[in-house]
Design an enzyme around this catalytic site. Structure first.
Site, PDB file in Angstrom:
ATOM      1  N   ASP A  14       0.922  -1.108  -0.147  1.00  0.00           N
ATOM      2  CA  ASP A  14       0.184  -0.046   0.153  1.00  0.00           C
ATOM      3  C   ASP A  14       0.757   1.291   0.054  1.00  0.00           C
ATOM      4  O   ASP A  14       2.175   1.013   0.311  1.00  0.00           O
ATOM      5  CB  ASP A  14      -0.934   0.013   1.180  1.00  0.00           C
ATOM      6  CG  ASP A  14      -1.685   1.160   1.354  1.00  0.00           C
ATOM      7  OD1 ASP A  14      -2.532   1.614   0.283  1.00  0.00           O
ATOM      8  OD2 ASP A  14      -1.881   1.770   2.473  1.00  0.00           O
ATOM      9  N   ASP A  16      -0.297   5.059   1.154  1.00  0.00           N
ATOM     10  CA  ASP A  16      -0.541   5.972   1.896  1.00  0.00           C
ATOM     11  C   ASP A  16      -0.410   5.399   3.427  1.00  0.00           C
ATOM     12  O   ASP A  16      -1.377   4.721   3.993  1.00  0.00           O
ATOM     13  CB  ASP A  16      -2.158   6.828   1.944  1.00  0.00           C
ATOM     14  CG  ASP A  16      -2.209   7.449   0.867  1.00  0.00           C
ATOM     15  OD1 ASP A  16      -1.276   8.414   0.803  1.00  0.00           O
ATOM     16  OD2 ASP A  16      -3.144   7.565   0.085  1.00  0.00           O
TER      17      ASP A  16
END
Length: 236
Positions: A14, A16
């Site tokens: 991922d 963020d």
């Protein structure tokens, strides 16, 4: 007959809050700049933004905020759509200025994986317009495959973005590991059949991460490093 362990081939990250510290001093700042440019009085302080992160997706977050602060449903949706486009432009500017940096320990982890021949991929529901330049600016060309919310609009915990990465790379789920920071991210990865390790940040420390194979203090946690070393050695 016992199952034969599948060798680790790939790690899917991922973005963020996982690879980079982008929420508090990136997205939040960009949202506030968009509010100001539109002549709106709305502002999100650090605590408020942390609470709003429970709403997945930037445009959805804006719509929730506008409706909860007295706008009609139609006005909230219209404002959210227009403001999110402007917010993306401010986020791109922050990326260009180098305002968003890697979380401590991320580069060391990427180096270790690359040295051992592990393919590195990204599965994010962020917008490609800022995700791609951010990854290139902070990490260079490390990542083989980058799938974003521009291509896959379904938000985590929907597993669609992880499923797209697996489809494009032809990795079996058992041969890949996901790295996430939040409950929605962990749920998405697990729903795609992946093992997932969690590296929560200040905003996601209290998330329910029980579905993660491992919950570490962060990318620089020695426990996480040792765990990956065991995977690389075939230790399962």
């Amino acid at each position: 007959m016992a199952d034969v362990p599948v060798a680790l081939e790939a790690v899917i990250f991922d973005v963020d809050g996982t690879l980079v510290d982008s929420e508090r001093d990136g997205h939040r700042v960009a949202f506030n700049a968009a509010f100001e440019a539109a002549g709106l009085p709305d502002r999100w302080d650090v605590e408020t933004y942390g609470q709003l992160l429970r709403v997945a997706g930037g445009e959805q977050r804006l719509a929730f905020w506008f409706e909860s602060t007295g706008r009609s449903r139609g006005e909230a949706l219209d404002l959210a759509q227009r403001l999110h486009r402007r917010k993306t432009q401010y986020m791109q500017a922050l990326v260009t200025e180098g305002a968003i940096q890697a979380r401590p320990g991320v580069r060391r982890l990427l180096d270790m994986l690359e040295t051992n021949g592990i393919a590195l991929h990204v599965a994010t529901t962020g917008t490609r317009a800022w995700v791609e330049p951010l990854l290139h600016g902070v990490f260079g060309s490390r990542f083989h495959t980058i799938v974003t919310g521009t291509e896959v609009p379904q938000l985590k915990p929907d597993p669609a973005v992880y499923e797209r990465v697996l489809q494009l790379t032809c990795h079996r789920p058992g041969a890949a590991i996901a790295v996430e920071d939040s409950a929605n991210g962990v749920r998405a990865a697990v729903a795609a059949g992946l093992r997932c390790v969690a590296v929560p940040n200040a905003y996601t420390r209290d998330d329910d991460l029980a579905r993660a194979t491992l919950v570490a203090d962060g990318p620089d946690d020695p426990v996480l490093v040792r765990w990956f070393q065991r995977q690389l050695a075939g230790g399962g």
